[in-house]
Design a protein around this motif. Sequence first.
Motif, PDB file in Angstrom:
ATOM      1  N   LEU A  15       0.643  -1.124   0.176  1.00 25.20           N
ATOM      2  CA  LEU A  15       0.020  -0.148  -0.036  1.00 25.20           C
ATOM      3  C   LEU A  15       0.834   1.058  -0.090  1.00 25.20           C
ATOM      4  O   LEU A  15       0.390   2.227  -0.738  1.00 25.20           O
ATOM      5  CB  LEU A  15      -0.905  -0.023   1.214  1.00 25.20           C
ATOM      6  CG  LEU A  15      -1.991  -0.913   1.151  1.00 25.20           C
ATOM      7  CD1 LEU A  15      -2.938  -1.011   2.574  1.00 25.20           C
ATOM      8  CD2 LEU A  15      -3.006  -0.547   0.079  1.00 25.20           C
ATOM      9  N   VAL A  16       1.972   1.390   0.785  1.00 25.24           N
ATOM     10  CA  VAL A  16       2.766   2.665   0.899  1.00 25.24           C
ATOM     11  C   VAL A  16       3.516   2.648  -0.292  1.00 25.24           C
ATOM     12  O   VAL A  16       3.831   3.685  -0.844  1.00 25.24           O
ATOM     13  CB  VAL A  16       3.798   2.301   1.933  1.00 25.24           C
ATOM     14  CG1 VAL A  16       4.725   3.757   2.239  1.00 25.24           C
ATOM     15  CG2 VAL A  16       3.058   2.121   3.283  1.00 25.24           C
ATOM     16  N   LEU A  17       4.100   1.421  -0.986  1.00 23.36           N
ATOM     17  CA  LEU A  17       4.618   1.586  -2.166  1.00 23.36           C
ATOM     18  C   LEU A  17       3.880   2.303  -3.348  1.00 23.36           C
ATOM     19  O   LEU A  17       4.264   3.298  -4.159  1.00 23.36           O
ATOM     20  CB  LEU A  17       5.172   0.365  -2.791  1.00 23.36           C
ATOM     21  CG  LEU A  17       5.914   0.295  -4.133  1.00 23.36           C
ATOM     22  CD1 LEU A  17       7.158   1.306  -4.155  1.00 23.36           C
ATOM     23  CD2 LEU A  17       6.231  -1.170  -4.455  1.00 23.36           C
ATOM     24  N   LEU A  18       2.214   1.944  -3.437  1.00 20.56           N
ATOM     25  CA  LEU A  18       1.465   2.676  -4.472  1.00 20.56           C
ATOM     26  C   LEU A  18       1.216   4.043  -4.305  1.00 20.56           C
ATOM     27  O   LEU A  18       1.001   4.828  -5.095  1.00 20.56           O
ATOM     28  CB  LEU A  18       0.188   1.772  -3.925  1.00 20.56           C
ATOM     29  CG  LEU A  18      -1.034   2.498  -4.909  1.00 20.56           C
ATOM     30  CD1 LEU A  18      -0.752   1.900  -6.212  1.00 20.56           C
ATOM     31  CD2 LEU A  18      -2.364   1.795  -4.522  1.00 20.56           C
ATOM     32  N   MET A  19       1.737   4.739  -2.972  1.00 22.09           N
ATOM     33  CA  MET A  19       1.840   5.992  -2.818  1.00 22.09           C
ATOM     34  C   MET A  19       2.493   6.737  -3.653  1.00 22.09           C
ATOM     35  O   MET A  19       2.341   7.983  -4.195  1.00 22.09           O
ATOM     36  CB  MET A  19       2.016   6.261  -1.328  1.00 22.09           C
ATOM     37  CG  MET A  19       0.990   6.113  -0.131  1.00 22.09           C
ATOM     38  SD  MET A  19       1.478   5.930   1.431  1.00 22.09           S
ATOM     39  CE  MET A  19       1.447   7.917   1.484  1.00 22.09           C
TER      40      MET A  19
END
Length: 424
Positions: A15-19
């Motif tokens: 999820l954080v990488l998608l940011m």
Amino acid sequence: MDQGNTAFLLIAAALVLLMTPGLAFFYGGLVKAKSVISMMMLSFGAMGLIGVLWVLYGYAITFSNAGVGNFVGIDGFLGIDLDQLGLQGAFNEATSGDITAAYPTLAFAAFQATFAIITVALISGAIADRAKFGAWMVFAGVWATVVYFPVASWVFNFTVTDGKVSDGGWIAYIIGANDFAGGTAVHINAGAAALALALVLGKRVNFAKGVHKPHNPPFVLLGAGLLWFGWFGFNAGSELAADGIAAVAFLNTIAAPAAAILGWLVVEKIKDGKPTSVGAASGAVAGLVAITPACNILTPFWAIVLGILVGAVCAVAIDLKFKLGFDDSLDVVGIHLVGGIIGTLYIGLLGNNVGLFFGFGAEQLGKQAIAAFAVLIYSFVLSYIIGLIIEKTMGFRVKNEDEIAGIDTVVHGEEGYILLEETR
């Protein structure tokens, strides 16, 4: 090994990488049409470079066993333990099948890698429309090495024993500031660096209020939505376990940005006469920034109050660049630096069981202030020096004529939009 917590952590990392792609859309929509590729490439360039550096030595610096009292977070040469170089030790642990901790070290390393990537990418918004890609990549690599990795060690490198921090980086352990998910290490850090680079590169051509308008507000809204979605991994994932604190962080990650949208739009309506879609997106991001350090320690009601406050303040703060004369292109300073400071200090006022307004004195507020301004000063000074050296040697800024024409074709040989094919 707890498979549930391991799965939780790996999902949070994704999820954080998608940011970062979300940030690319958010920033890309805010620039002019002929700079959208360049703007988005600054985020994707950070993904590539910082992802590699993190594996090679970033994790080893940030989570070195320098431990108690180490101001810089570096032990020996770059803090590199040979067992951690390239995460060899963590790889051996993961493949041995004999994991006694709640999750493999590699899962935690992957989660923290995404924090390093998004922090560097955030800075790029301050230099939109006028930065060379190669110079940005050099800055990103050096800045991550000498600023982000040490600062992240101050904040995230700690050990908890019997529910209390027992050793670690000086912000987490020595002074005991609360920064659950990176208000200092990520947002104040990136915001201070953004201010420094804005000063080094100078103003855009024809810099004035109302001259540079977002070319694609739907991109901005899409980016904000992706950022908000990924931010649940950012905040709740920082608990490193699927438990009650993660649930508190998750709900506060809904409450604060939702309230910040309202706070921003009310101020925008009063100030400019119309609430805008870009204002709504910016308000959401401001609320997400402010709740990041505090998501574990606020009740949902006080998270809403924080959201309204930071949405309103940041809506005003973004105009300071016109009064003070620095060109922070996409308001990294007005949102991330200002929002990060507000969220960090707010803990000392209204944090559950520590806040001044709840009768616990000003001690925690002092701790929060030391953490916030130490990171701000450290990041600003080193970022300015790094940026100035690059500007004086290889050059950081494109030519004025290239900036006016739009730098996508000059720097990358591409156009964001080809509406009509040339006839043969």
